[in-house]
Design an enzyme around this catalytic site. Structure first.
Site, short mmCIF file in Angstrom:
data_model
loop_
_atom_site.label_atom_id
_atom_site.label_comp_id
_atom_site.label_asym_id
_atom_site.label_seq_id
_atom_site.Cartn_x
_atom_site.Cartn_y
_atom_site.Cartn_z
CG MET A 64 -1.83 -1.21 1.30
SD MET A 64 -2.68 -1.40 2.89
CE MET A 64 -1.35 -1.99 3.94
CD GLN B 251 -6.95 4.16 1.29
OE1 GLN B 251 -6.69 4.80 0.26
NE2 GLN B 251 -6.00 3.74 2.10
CB CYS C 9 1.97 9.68 2.56
SG CYS C 9 1.71 8.53 1.19
CB THR C 10 4.91 4.77 3.44
OG1 THR C 10 3.77 4.27 2.72
CG2 THR C 10 4.69 4.56 4.93
CD GLU C 11 3.09 5.22 -1.04
OE1 GLU C 11 3.13 3.98 -0.95
OE2 GLU C 11 2.34 5.92 -0.34
CB THR D 202 0.18 2.26 4.58
OG1 THR D 202 -0.59 3.40 4.19
CG2 THR D 202 -0.74 1.27 5.26
CG ASN D 203 2.00 7.42 7.61
OD1 ASN D 203 2.33 7.78 8.73
ND2 ASN D 203 2.88 7.25 6.64
CB THR D 204 -3.89 6.05 4.78
OG1 THR D 204 -3.28 7.22 4.22
CG2 THR D 204 -5.40 6.18 4.67
#
Length: 231
Positions: A10, A52, A196-198, A83-85
């Site tokens: 994710m 989501q 956000c991990t991206e 993932t953060n979300t």
């Protein structure tokens, strides 16, 4: 060494960063040919993203809860949601397992407090920036959280889902993020959470005048400490 149970995919681009960072840190600490004991359950991000965007969070929690249960059954000592979300559904995931989950916001707050900061800017998906599950976790540690304005939040969210999750790094997007960071700094932010991990694929420390807290790196290092029974 405890086995790390990673719920990834994710996106897979950021999950690969988790894997790299964790193994590099294990090698740095232990030397030789040491690497991390870990199990990765990589979900289909398309399913999660639809949950989501369509506000089907319970369904997303069910999917990730099943993934966590599978990791526990496979021998994981604790869970890392990469993932953060999706920490929004951490309570639902926790109900499916008997092992702990290392919360990404808690690990980030620890690092912010080490810097003695009281006001922090937050970048992430619109869910992370606008919903309470993440901000309140940080603010419970006596840290004020600032978020970009609505137009900027839309730009950040679109960049994450339309570019970064595809591994597409655009210089124009980097410039835009740098302007948004500058605006948060002008409002008093002493540092910026790359929530956000991206985002860490796009923005580096040299792109900001204040410290950046890359949650992927922070979370991965926290996992190493927990795996090695340091925490």
């Amino acid at each position: 060494m405890k086995t790390i149970g990673m719920i990834g995919g994710m996106s897979w681009e950021s999950s690969s960063e988790y894997y790299r960072i964790i193994n590099e840190e294990i090698k740095r600490r232990l030397g030789g040919l040491h690497s991390a004991k870990c199990i990765l359950y990589s979900v289909d991000f398309d399913e999660i993203e639809k949950c989501q965007s369509e506000n089907r969070w319970d369904e997303a929690g069910q999917i990730l809860g099943d993934a966590a249960f599978s990791l526990e059954k496979a021998g994981a000592g604790f869970i890392l949601i990469c993932t953060n979300t999706m920490h929004k559904v951490i309570d639902q995931i926790s109900q499916k397992i008997s092992i702990p989950i290392l919360h990404i916001a808690d690990e980030t707050a620890i690092q912010i407090k080490k810097h003695g900061m009281k006001k922090i800017g937050l970048l992430g998906t619109k869910y992370t920036m606008e919903h309470d599950f993440y901000k309140l976790r940080i603010e419970s540690q006596d840290i004020e959280v600032l978020i970009p304005d609505e137009e900027e939040r839309d730009v950040i969210n679109k960049t994450i889902f339309n570019e970064l999750c595809f591994g597409n790094i655009q210089e124009s997007s980097r410039d835009c993020f740098k302007r948004i960071i500058g605006n948060l700094v002008s409002e008093g932010a002493e540092g910026i959470i790359l929530g956000c991990t991206e985002i860490g694929l796009l923005i580096k420390q040299e792109d900001a005048s204040v410290p950046l807290f890359d949650t992927t790196v922070i979370h991965a290092h926290g996992a190493v400490e927990k795996a090695l029974n340091i925490k």
